[in-house]
Design an enzyme around this catalytic site. Structure first.
Site, PDB file in Angstrom:
ATOM      1  N   THR A   1       0.355  -1.785   0.202  1.00 51.21           N
ATOM      2  CA  THR A   1       0.590  -0.088  -0.080  1.00 51.21           C
ATOM      3  C   THR A   1       1.089   1.462   0.150  1.00 51.21           C
ATOM      4  O   THR A   1       0.413   2.297  -0.164  1.00 51.21           O
ATOM      5  CB  THR A   1      -1.179  -0.153   1.211  1.00 51.21           C
ATOM      6  OG1 THR A   1       0.317  -0.055   2.708  1.00 51.21           O
ATOM      7  CG2 THR A   1      -2.047  -1.036   1.331  1.00 51.21           C
TER       8      THR A   1
ATOM      9  N   ASN B   1       2.038   3.218   9.037  1.00 49.24           N
ATOM     10  CA  ASN B   1       1.698   3.991   8.031  1.00 49.24           C
ATOM     11  C   ASN B   1       0.683   4.409   6.556  1.00 49.24           C
ATOM     12  O   ASN B   1       1.565   3.799   5.741  1.00 49.24           O
ATOM     13  CB  ASN B   1       2.677   5.355   8.561  1.00 49.24           C
ATOM     14  CG  ASN B   1       3.246   5.658   9.740  1.00 49.24           C
ATOM     15  OD1 ASN B   1       2.607   6.467   9.860  1.00 49.24           O
ATOM     16  ND2 ASN B   1       4.250   4.743   9.988  1.00 49.24           N
ATOM     17  N   GLU B   2      -0.218   3.852   6.851  1.00 51.91           N
ATOM     18  CA  GLU B   2      -1.257   3.467   5.540  1.00 51.91           C
ATOM     19  C   GLU B   2      -1.531   4.698   5.079  1.00 51.91           C
ATOM     20  O   GLU B   2      -1.150   5.891   5.543  1.00 51.91           O
ATOM     21  CB  GLU B   2      -2.073   2.835   5.938  1.00 51.91           C
ATOM     22  CG  GLU B   2      -1.957   1.462   6.678  1.00 51.91           C
ATOM     23  CD  GLU B   2      -1.953   0.388   5.743  1.00 51.91           C
ATOM     24  OE1 GLU B   2      -1.247   0.510   4.872  1.00 51.91           O
ATOM     25  OE2 GLU B   2      -1.945  -1.157   5.388  1.00 51.91           O
ATOM     26  N   PRO B   3      -1.905   4.646   3.770  1.00 45.23           N
ATOM     27  CA  PRO B   3      -2.697   5.777   3.220  1.00 45.23           C
ATOM     28  C   PRO B   3      -2.740   6.893   3.490  1.00 45.23           C
ATOM     29  O   PRO B   3      -4.025   6.216   4.326  1.00 45.23           O
ATOM     30  CB  PRO B   3      -3.103   5.386   1.893  1.00 45.23           C
ATOM     31  CG  PRO B   3      -2.000   3.821   1.629  1.00 45.23           C
ATOM     32  CD  PRO B   3      -2.096   3.630   2.826  1.00 45.23           C
TER      33      PRO B   3
ATOM     34  N   THR C   1      -2.859  -5.079   3.259  1.00 50.10           N
ATOM     35  CA  THR C   1      -2.264  -5.294   4.192  1.00 50.10           C
ATOM     36  C   THR C   1      -2.454  -6.511   5.183  1.00 50.10           C
ATOM     37  O   THR C   1      -1.296  -7.455   5.592  1.00 50.10           O
ATOM     38  CB  THR C   1      -2.299  -4.122   5.373  1.00 50.10           C
ATOM     39  OG1 THR C   1      -1.100  -2.485   4.617  1.00 50.10           O
ATOM     40  CG2 THR C   1      -0.902  -4.505   6.672  1.00 50.10           C
TER      41      THR C   1
END
Ligand code: PGA
Length: 254
Positions: free
Chosen positions: A141, A147-149, A166
């Site tokens: 991602t 720390n995702e979008p 994820t």
């Protein structure tokens, strides 16, 4: 930023491990602690293997202090699926780092205590003078840590929701039991404050996200892109992971 491309993950990992132990040895000589920011996943395993070998060959880790990037939430540290277990199995139990020097976000903290807990995790990093060397992998991602979008450049250690992709990628480690929906992760700001950052990626399945992160516009849609052009960053890739980027950025080919 520096881009180093190696024929295979082993050679890349030897380079990173040697760079880490050089710093540890210099700091040991003046009795200074070395603060490492560590990550989990498949990517850093060969780096840990090499660090274990270098520890057995004489580089002491007694002055090393570590801060891990993240942990699933909720998650007991004693669970075989936890990043606590991963770190002990793949690294800590094989080197002479004192157990009191190890910091991994606690996935068993009560939900109402998480904010205070995350603040204290950040404060501890600051109290040790900040992270000397941060090791990172990259998720499909475009996450670093978890720390995702949507994660901002000013994000710090906090509780986050995980993207479906994820959680799908993590399924293989959960043997049929559900992958947690949340995690505690250091933020992008926490990561960017490290004095030196190694971002590692191996294999062709990482080529697309590496190209997106480093050739397209900086955006919270792809949090790794916040590392673009960072002078403290060395992007360490094998040939397949570098396939879509190496004609665009100057490469140190090893
Ligand atoms: P991997 O995971 O090292 O297992 O590919 C990296 C990540 O999701 O950050």
């Amino acid at each position: 930023m520096e881009l180093s491309v190696f024929p295979n993950p082993y050679m890349a990992s030897v380079h990173v491990a040697n760079s880490i132990t050089d710093v540890i040895q210099k700091n040991n000589a003046i009795n200074r602690q070395t603060i490492l920011g560590l990550s989990t996943g498949n990517t850093p395993k060969p780096v840990y293997d090499e660090l274990i070998r270098l520890n057995k060959a004489g580089t002491s880790f007694r002055n090393v202090v570590s801060f891990n990037l993240d942990e699933y939430y909720p998650m007991s540290g004693s669970s075989g699926k936890s990043y606590h277990s991963y770190m002990h199995n793949h690294f800590f139990s094989h080197v002479d780092i004192p157990s009191q020097n190890i910091h991994i976000p606690d996935g068993s903290i009560a939900e109402h205590e998480i904010n205070e807990y995350c603040k204290s995790y950040e404060q501890k990093i600051t109290d040790f003078g900040g992270i000397d060397i941060q090791i990172l992998g990259i998720g499909r991602t475009g996450h670093v840590g978890f720390n995702e979008p949507g994660s901002g450049i000013d994000s710090i250690t906090r509780l986050v929701y995980l993207e479906d992709i994820t959680r799908q990628d993590a399924k293989i480690h959960f043997n049929g039991s559900p992958v947690p929906e949340k995690a505690i992760t250091m933020g992008i700001k926490t990561i960017l404050e490290a004095k030196k950052i190694y971002l590692l990626a191996w294999g062709e399945k990482k080529a697309e996200i590496i190209a997106k992160s480093f050739l397209q516009q900086v955006s919270s849609d792809c949090p790794v892109s916040f590392l673009q052009g960072n002078k403290k960053l060395e992007l360490v890739l094998d040939e397949p992971a570098a396939a879509m980027i190496q004609n665009e950025i100057q490469v140190n080919r090893i």
